[in-house]
Design an enzyme around this catalytic site. Structure first.
Site, PDB file in Angstrom:
ATOM      1  N   SER A 185     -70.852 -43.818 -28.533  1.00  0.00           N
ATOM      2  CA  SER A 185     -71.728 -43.481 -29.501  1.00  0.00           C
ATOM      3  C   SER A 185     -73.141 -42.999 -29.110  1.00  0.00           C
ATOM      4  CB  SER A 185     -71.976 -44.696 -30.609  1.00  0.00           C
ATOM      5  OG  SER A 185     -72.140 -45.823 -30.173  1.00  0.00           O
ATOM      6  N   HIS A 213     -66.380 -41.509 -33.468  1.00  0.00           N
ATOM      7  CA  HIS A 213     -67.056 -40.036 -33.265  1.00  0.00           C
ATOM      8  C   HIS A 213     -66.273 -38.958 -32.900  1.00  0.00           C
ATOM      9  CE1 HIS A 213     -71.178 -41.866 -33.794  1.00  0.00           C
ATOM     10  NE2 HIS A 213     -70.632 -42.984 -32.975  1.00  0.00           N
ATOM     11  N   LYS A 245     -68.711 -40.409 -40.792  1.00  0.00           N
ATOM     12  CA  LYS A 245     -69.268 -39.602 -39.962  1.00  0.00           C
ATOM     13  C   LYS A 245     -68.849 -38.213 -40.137  1.00  0.00           C
ATOM     14  CE  LYS A 245     -70.472 -43.457 -37.343  1.00  0.00           C
ATOM     15  NZ  LYS A 245     -70.293 -44.798 -36.551  1.00  0.00           N
TER      16      LYS A 245
HETATM   17  C1  LIG Z   1     -70.480 -45.889 -36.516  1.00  0.00           C
HETATM   18  C2  LIG Z   1     -69.616 -46.713 -35.639  1.00  0.00           C
HETATM   19  C3  LIG Z   1     -68.980 -47.827 -35.962  1.00  0.00           C
HETATM   20  C4  LIG Z   1     -69.088 -48.504 -37.489  1.00  0.00           C
HETATM   21  O1  LIG Z   1     -68.273 -47.771 -38.333  1.00  0.00           O
HETATM   22  P1  LIG Z   1     -69.146 -47.861 -40.056  1.00  0.00           P
HETATM   23  O2  LIG Z   1     -68.315 -47.332 -40.611  1.00  0.00           O
HETATM   24  O3  LIG Z   1     -70.352 -47.170 -39.953  1.00  0.00           O
HETATM   25  O4  LIG Z   1     -69.312 -49.206 -40.254  1.00  0.00           O
HETATM   26  C5  LIG Z   1     -67.856 -48.353 -35.217  1.00  0.00           C
HETATM   27  N1  LIG Z   1     -67.627 -47.845 -34.086  1.00  0.00           N
HETATM   28  C6  LIG Z   1     -68.351 -46.881 -33.695  1.00  0.00           C
HETATM   29  C7  LIG Z   1     -68.051 -46.372 -32.310  1.00  0.00           C
HETATM   30  C8  LIG Z   1     -69.294 -46.213 -34.317  1.00  0.00           C
HETATM   31  O5  LIG Z   1     -70.206 -45.246 -33.980  1.00  0.00           O
END
Ligand SMILES: *Cc1c(COP(=O)(O)O)cnc(C)c1O
Length: 416
Positions: A185, A213, A245
């Site tokens: 991330s 992602h 995302k």
């Molecule tokens: C954003 C993210 C999460 C958390 O997901 P949310 O739905 O925002 O709680 C978990 N793992 C990774 C790699 C992320 O980038």
């Protein structure tokens, strides 16, 4: 100890270390161009947004809002209870089926957030006497899930399969889970999932990929990183993805065998003891999945923007990392300098996220630039030009800044 004194001391220490975080307030829909008040400014200004994870520009797509509105009219808004009590709606069920089909897995389960999904999976599968092995750059939710599980927790050097092999060979635990971000991330690079899968099969360890992602834009039909690499349920038996995302919605899922999903319904505590997401959110997510097919030009535009950004940034000698994803970090190193650069860019109307420890390892502060399908060529060129100027303008400061010793008040999440 006095509570207020404790709180003030912690806040002061964080400010002194140039690590204090402030929330910007958005006054517009999410998108490539937004209106926001940042850095304590009282009024909103217009920005070109290079900080969002809305990679396909779906967060403000009318189809999502319309689906949510229509679903609310039919199903009401609140879910009313957890999934196991009486909150599991037909729309949740339909979304789970669609996610299983999309990822080529037998079944899927929807969680309210990715954080809850990762905590839920790891704590359900592992306990004392088991082992969990993770890349040192994994997302905080995987790390916290491992800590909470009580399993023996080991971290391997970033993308270092040989290091993981040593740890697996040394582990005597019967149940061993290897968990990685499929796309990291804060770095944007991919995990070597094919090699990890082969190693896990050899050691009879379970592989879990967090595709927060990659899901939605990477691979055929946006099915994610595993699909892009041709890895199915045999290679990656535990696939987690998020819906907030690239999908532009909210929530997360785990996909895998029927037994895995049945097991999580029984044993994943964040699933069992938490209110189900509103059915309208599931409806919006279903609409987003449809858009991956009907507006596949978005995925193509995103890939074109990634290529364009990297070419233009390389031509200006910007310190890029080896990433072919919409996450394009520009490595700065020093925590104070990254803030100076972010504020210079802010003054010119560019919203770029400065990322500092403990989100990234000490000494690797960076600008985390994220690209969207909806950025135009002119916007990307304007950004790289502004970046080049800001880096040049802060060059001398860096030398002075890197020589000052930063107080180590942080718990470094990423130190081995
Ligand atoms: C954003 C993210 C999460 C958390 O997901 P949310 O739905 O925002 O709680 C978990 N793992 C990774 C790699 C992320 O980038």
């Amino acid at each position: 100890m006095n509570l207020e004194t404790f709180l003030q001391d912690a806040l002061d220490a964080r400010r002194a270390a140039h690590l204090y975080r402030e929330r910007a307030t958005l006054y517009s829909p999410q998108g490539a161009a937004v209106s926001a008040a940042r850095y304590g400014q009282p009024i909103a200004r217009d920005y070109l947004n290079f900080a969002s994870n809305d990679y396909l520009g779906l967060a403000a797509h009318p189809a999502l809002g319309q689906a949510a509105t229509a679903a609310s009219a039919q199903a009401g808004f609140g879910s009313g209870a957890s999934h196991l009590v009486c909150g599991h709606h037909q729309l949740h069920r339909d979304l789970e089926a669609a996610l299983a089909a999309r990822t080529g897995r037998e079944a899927a389960i929807v969680f309210s957030t990715g954080f809850a999904a990762n905590m839920g999976v790891i704590t359900a599968l592992l306990g004392r006497g088991d082992a969990v092995l993770q890349d040192r750059l994994n997302h905080a939710s995987l790390i916290d899930g491992a800590r909470l599980s009580g399993a023996d927790f080991k971290r391997f050097r970033h993308n270092d399969v040989a290091h993981l092999a040593d740890l697996l060979a040394a582990s005597r635990a019967a149940r061993r889970l290897v968990a990685v971000d499929a796309v990291f991330s804060m770095d944007g690079d991919l995990a070597p999932l094919a090699d990890l899968a082969a190693l896990c099969q050899q050691h009879d360890a379970w592989l879990m990929a967090d595709d927060a992602h990659g899901f939605g834009w990477l691979g055929p039909q946006g099915a994610g990183t595993c699909a892009a690499l041709g890895l199915g349920a045999t290679e990656v038996p535990i696939l987690m993805g998020t819906l907030g995302k690239a999908l532009g919605s909210y929530g997360a899922f785990v996909a895998g065998s029927r037994a895995l999903i049945d097991y999580l319904v029984q044993f994943a505590r964040p699933y069992i003891y938490s209110t189900a997401m509103p059915p309208a959110v599931a409806a919006a997510t279903l609409a987003a999945l449809d858009l991956l097919d009907s507006e596949s030009f978005r995925r193509e535009a995103l890939v074109e923007n990634i290529v364009l950004f990297r070419r233009e940034a390389a031509a200006r000698n910007l310190p890029l990392l080896a990433s072919n994803t919409p996450i394009q970090p520009v490595l700065i190193g020093d925590d104070a300098r990254v803030m100076v650069i972010a504020k210079l860019l802010d003054a010119q109307g560019f919203w770029v996220a400065p990322i500092r420890p403990p989100t990234v390892p000490a000494g690797t502060a960076r600008l985390r630039i994220t690209l969207s399908a909806t950025h135009t060529r002119a916007q990307l060129i304007a950004l790289v030009d502004a970046l080049a100027r800001a880096l040049a303008a802060t060059e001398i400061k860096t030398l002075a800044a890197t020589q000052t010793i930063r107080p180590q008040t942080e718990e470094a999440d990423h130190d081995l």
